[in-house]
Enzyme design. Structure first.
Site, PDB file in Angstrom:
ATOM      1  N   CYS B 157      -0.974   2.389  -8.895  1.00  0.00           N
ATOM      2  CA  CYS B 157       0.267   2.450  -8.114  1.00  0.00           C
ATOM      3  C   CYS B 157       1.531   2.387  -8.952  1.00  0.00           C
ATOM      4  O   CYS B 157       2.631   2.522  -8.420  1.00  0.00           O
ATOM      5  CB  CYS B 157       0.246   1.333  -7.085  1.00  0.00           C
ATOM      6  SG  CYS B 157      -1.302   1.341  -6.168  1.00  0.00           S
ATOM      7  N   HIS B 285       8.262  -3.089  -5.081  1.00  0.00           N
ATOM      8  CA  HIS B 285       7.047  -2.355  -4.732  1.00  0.00           C
ATOM      9  C   HIS B 285       6.734  -2.643  -3.258  1.00  0.00           C
ATOM     10  O   HIS B 285       6.513  -1.725  -2.486  1.00  0.00           O
ATOM     11  CB  HIS B 285       5.922  -2.817  -5.662  1.00  0.00           C
ATOM     12  CG  HIS B 285       4.674  -2.018  -5.573  1.00  0.00           C
ATOM     13  ND1 HIS B 285       4.668  -0.658  -5.728  1.00  0.00           N
ATOM     14  CD2 HIS B 285       3.383  -2.387  -5.355  1.00  0.00           C
ATOM     15  CE1 HIS B 285       3.416  -0.215  -5.605  1.00  0.00           C
ATOM     16  NE2 HIS B 285       2.626  -1.240  -5.376  1.00  0.00           N
ATOM     17  N   HIS B 319       2.390   3.402   1.706  1.00  0.00           N
ATOM     18  CA  HIS B 319       2.171   3.400   0.260  1.00  0.00           C
ATOM     19  C   HIS B 319       1.700   4.787  -0.159  1.00  0.00           C
ATOM     20  O   HIS B 319       0.577   5.181   0.134  1.00  0.00           O
ATOM     21  CB  HIS B 319       1.141   2.336  -0.110  1.00  0.00           C
ATOM     22  CG  HIS B 319       1.084   2.068  -1.584  1.00  0.00           C
ATOM     23  ND1 HIS B 319       1.628   2.924  -2.521  1.00  0.00           N
ATOM     24  CD2 HIS B 319       0.552   1.029  -2.280  1.00  0.00           C
ATOM     25  CE1 HIS B 319       1.426   2.429  -3.728  1.00  0.00           C
ATOM     26  NE2 HIS B 319       0.782   1.276  -3.609  1.00  0.00           N
TER      27      HIS B 319
END
Lengths: 207, 389
Positions: B157, B285, B319
Site C-alpha cells: 500500500c 493513510h 483503499h
C-alpha cells in the site's frame, strides 16, 4: 565514492554459493526439499520460517547466508532492503486463486493471501534482522541491476542508509533464481566488487 | 554515473496530475465530489467478485468504456490498462512534456496489476505474460511510445508514495527531466476474498479515525502525478523530501509504537529540512482499521503534530491500493492550490488514543508545507513532504 559489495550469495540448482564459492549442496532436486535441507544446514532456529511461502523462504535463506557480515553496530534504520524480481508472487498467486476458483469449495486463507505481495519477503527479512531502513520492491522483465544499484547508491550518498541488502529473488512455476548482496558504506576496498550495474551483472553471472 | 549522483540536486516540481475513481475521471471532478462530501463507496452485489454483498468504491465501467472509446486506440486492453492509459493521457494534456523522449521516465505503481485475468471466465482474454507486472509496465510504456525500461514498483500500500519519492530522486540526480508516475489497482475476486479472509473489511463505508471504525473499504482506480525539473509560471509546488522504513515487527499488522511510520516521516523531514512544526496539513493513510489509524496517530504524536489538521480520503474512494499514494497525493496538491482543507469523510467522533486534529468540516486555510503518509502489509511505511515555491 561508489560503495563496494561486502558479500553476496546465489541460490541456484539446489546449491548455495557465498561469494562465488559453493557453501552447501542438497541432493534434493525439488525446491521444497532443498529449502528444508538448506534451512537445516544454516540452522537459524527460526520457527516462523515454516509459515513462509517459497519466495519468502528463498529471500530469508539468502539473508541468513549473508548475515555473519551484517554490521551489528548500525542502528535499525540504517540498513535498507531493496529487492527485485520478475514474477512477483506468481506461484503464491496461483495458490490463492485455487482457494477461490470453486464456489462450492471456497476457502481463501489469510496465511496464503498475505504472501501475494512481494514485499512481504522484504518484511520477513526485516523482522529477522531488525532492518528498519528504506525498503522497496521492483519488478523487471528479467534481472536488471540498472535502477536498483543507482537507487541504493543514492540512498547511501544522501546518508539515508549506511548499509543495504540488494538483489534479485525470483520464484516462478519453472524454477527459482536468487542473487542477493550486502553492502556497507565507508568500507571501501580495491579488492571488493564495486556496486555498479556492470559489476552486479558480472556477479550475477559468476555462477 | 557517480558524478551525476553527487551533482547538486535540482528542484523537482509537481507539474500535472489525474485521478480516476468512482467519483470522477479527472482531479477536478474528484475534488468537487469530495468537497461536496461525497463517498463513492457502495454496497456491491456481484457474485463474480464475492458470494455476499460487500462495500467497495468502483470505477463506472460504462463511463470507462465511453472515455476510452474517445481516444480510439487499436488493440485490446484490460480494464486496468484502460484506466492507466486514460489517467496518463489526461495528465499529459496541455503539458509540453514529450512522453516519447528518452529524457522522460515512467514508474508504475501496482500491487496486483491484471490479476483478474486469473479468473476462469477471463481465460480467453489471457495472453501469455499479460498477468505479469513487468508486462503491464511494458503495455503502458509501449502505448505511449516511451523508449525507457518502465520501472514497476510493487510494495503493497505504500507503492504510490514510494514511486513519487523514487521519481523525485531520478529527476534530482539528472537521470530524467520528467517522470510520469502512474498507478492503479482494480477490485477483484482475488483481492476481495483475501481481505475478507483477513476479516479486515468494514460491513459499511469505512470511517477513518472514527471511534466506531471497524475496518477498511476496498476501492479501485488509477492516478498519475507528473514530476519535472522545470516549474510553470506562477505558483509551484515542489517535492521537498521523502523516506521509507520498515517496522520490522509483523508482516500483516502495524507496529504498536508507529516505529516505521515515525522513521519514514523523520527521514522525509530531514531531507526536506523541516520539522513537524512546519506542517500545515497531513494527508494520512487512514485505512479505518483499528490498528492502522491508531498507529498513525502515534507516529503523528511522536513528531509533535497533534495540532496539524489531518484527513484520509479512504472514506471517499476506499483503499485503492497501488493507486492510493498517487491519487491521495494529487488531492493533497489540489487542496494546497485551492487553500482548502477537505473534511475527512466518515469521521464523526475521535477514536484514536492520541488527540490528533482530524478535519471534521471543509474549511479554508493557507497551505504551504504538507505531509503525505502511507503504510502497508509487510510492515512497510513511506512519507513525503511537499511545499509551495
Amino acid at each position: 565514492m561508489t560503495p563496494v559489495i561486502e558479500t553476496y550469495c546465489h541460490l541456484r540448482n539446489n546449491r548455495i554459493f557465498r561469494d562465488g564459492k559453493l557453501l552447501f549442496e542438497s541432493p534434493d532436486t525439488n525446491l521444497k526439499d532443498f529449502l528444508k535441507s538448506a534451512y537445516k544446514f544454516l540452522n537459524p532456529g527460526y520457527a516462523k520460517f515454516y509459515k513462509m511461502d517459497e519466495l519468502s523462504k528463498l529471500g530469508f535463506l539468502a539473508a541468513e547466508v549473508l548475515s555473519p557480515a551484517f554490521d551489528k553496530e548500525l542502528r535499525p534504520e540504517e540498513t535498507g532492503v531493496i529487492l527485485s524480481n520478475t514474477h512477483s508472487t506468481w506461484v503464491t498467486d496461483l495458490r490463492h486463486q485455487q482457494t477461490i476458483s470453486d464456489t462450492e469449495n471456497f476457502f481463501p486463507s489469510p496465511a496464503i493471501f498475505v504472501y501475494t505481495l512481494p514485499n512481504i519477503m522484504t518484511g520477513e527479512i526485516s523482522i529477522r534482522h531488525r532492518f528498519r531502513g528504506e525498503n522497496a520492491f521492483f519488478i523487471f522483465e528479467k534481472f536488471n541491476p540498472e535502477l536498483i544499484t543507482d537507487y541504493i547508491n543514492r540512498l547511501i550518498m544522501s546518508k539515508k542508509i549506511k548499509a543495504c541488502l540488494g538483489g534479485y529473488v525470483d520464484r516462478s512455476t519453472d524454477g527459482y533464481d536468487v542473487f542477493v548482496y550486502y553492502l556497507r558504506s565507508g568500507k571501501n576496498s580495491t579488492q571488493k566488487p564495486k556496486h555498479t550495474a556492470a559489476g552486479m551483472w558480472k556477479l550475477y553471472e559468476i555462477i | 554515473m557517480v558524478d551525476r549522483v553527487t551533482k547538486k540536486a535540482s528542484l523537482v516540481y509537481f507539474i500535472a496530475d489525474n485521478i480516476i475513481t468512482s467519483l470522477g475521471f479527472t482531479t477536478s471532478e474528484n475534488f468537487q465530489a469530495i468537497r461536496e462530501g461525497k463517498s463513492g463507496i457502495e454496497i456491491v452485489k456481484d457474485k463474480n467478485i464475492y458470494p455476499e454483498p460487500f462495500p467497495a468504491s468502483l470505477v463506472n465501467t460504462k463511463k470507462l468504456e465511453e472515455e476510452f472509446a474517445k481516444i480510439a486506440v487499436k488493440g485490446h486492453f484490460t480494464r486496468l490498462e484502460k484506466m492507466l492509459i486514460l489517467s496518463v493521457t489526461d495528465a499529459l494534456k496541455h503539458l509540453d512534456v514529450d512522453i516519447r523522449s528518452e529524457r522522460t521516465g515512467i514508474i508504475l505503481s501496482t500491487t496486483k496489476g491484471n490479476i483478474d485475468l486469473l479468473e476462469p471466465q477471463k481465460k480467453q482474454m489471457r495472453e501469455e505474460d499479460r498477468l505479469h507486472l513487468w508486462k503491464l509496465g511494458r503495455v503502458i510504456a509501449g502505448y505511449f511510445g516511451n523508449p525507457n525500461e518502465p520501472v514497476v514498483l510493487s510494495n503493497a500500500c505504500i507503492s504510490g508514495v514510494l514511486a513519487i519519492n523514487i521519481a523525485a530522486g531520478l529527476i534530482g540526480q539528472g537521470k530524467y527531466d520528467n517522470v510520469v508516475v502512474t498507478g492503479g489497482d482494480i477490485v477483484t475476486k482475488f483481492v476481495v476474498s483475501g481481505f475478507m479472509s483477513f476479516m479486515s473489511l468494514s460491513p459499511g463505508p469505512c470511517k477513518p479515525f472514527d471511534a466506531v471504525r471497524d475496518g477498511l473499504s476496498l476501492g479501485e482506480g488509477a492516478g498519475t502525478v507528473i514530476l519535472g525539473n522545470k516549474g510553470r509560471t506562477g505558483e509551484n509546488i515542489i517535492f521537498k523530501g521523502g523516506g521509507s522504513a520498515n517496522d520490522a515487527n509483523h508482516i500483516s499488522g502495524p507496529s504498536r509504537t508507529g516505529e516505521g511510520s515515525y522513521i519514514a516521516i523523520g527521514s522525509a523531514f530531514k531531507e526536506a529540512g523541516v520539522t513537524g512544526n512546519d506542517m500545515d496539513y497531513i494527508s494520512a493513510h487512514g485505512t479505518a482499521t483499528l490498528y492502522n489509524d491508531e498507529m498513525e496517530s502515534i507516529a503523528i504524536g511522536r513528531h509533535n503534530m497533534e495540532n496539524v489538521p489531518v484527513n484520509s480520503f479512504k472514506g471517499n474512494w476506499g483503499h485503492t491500493l497501488g493507486a492510493a499514494g498517487i491519487v491521495e497525493t494529487a488531492m493533497m496538491l489540489t487542496e494546497m492550490k485551492e487553500n482548502i482543507l477537505l473534511k475527512s469523510t466518515g469521521f464523526e467522533k475521535p477514536g484514536v488514543s492520541i488527540p490528533i486534529t482530524v478535519i471534521d468540516k471543509t474549511k479554508n486555510k493557507t497551505l504551504n508545507t504538507c505531509l503525505k503518509m502511507a503504510s502497508g502489509f509487510g510492515g512497510t511505511n513511506a512519507a513525503l513532504v511537499v511545499q509551495k515555491n
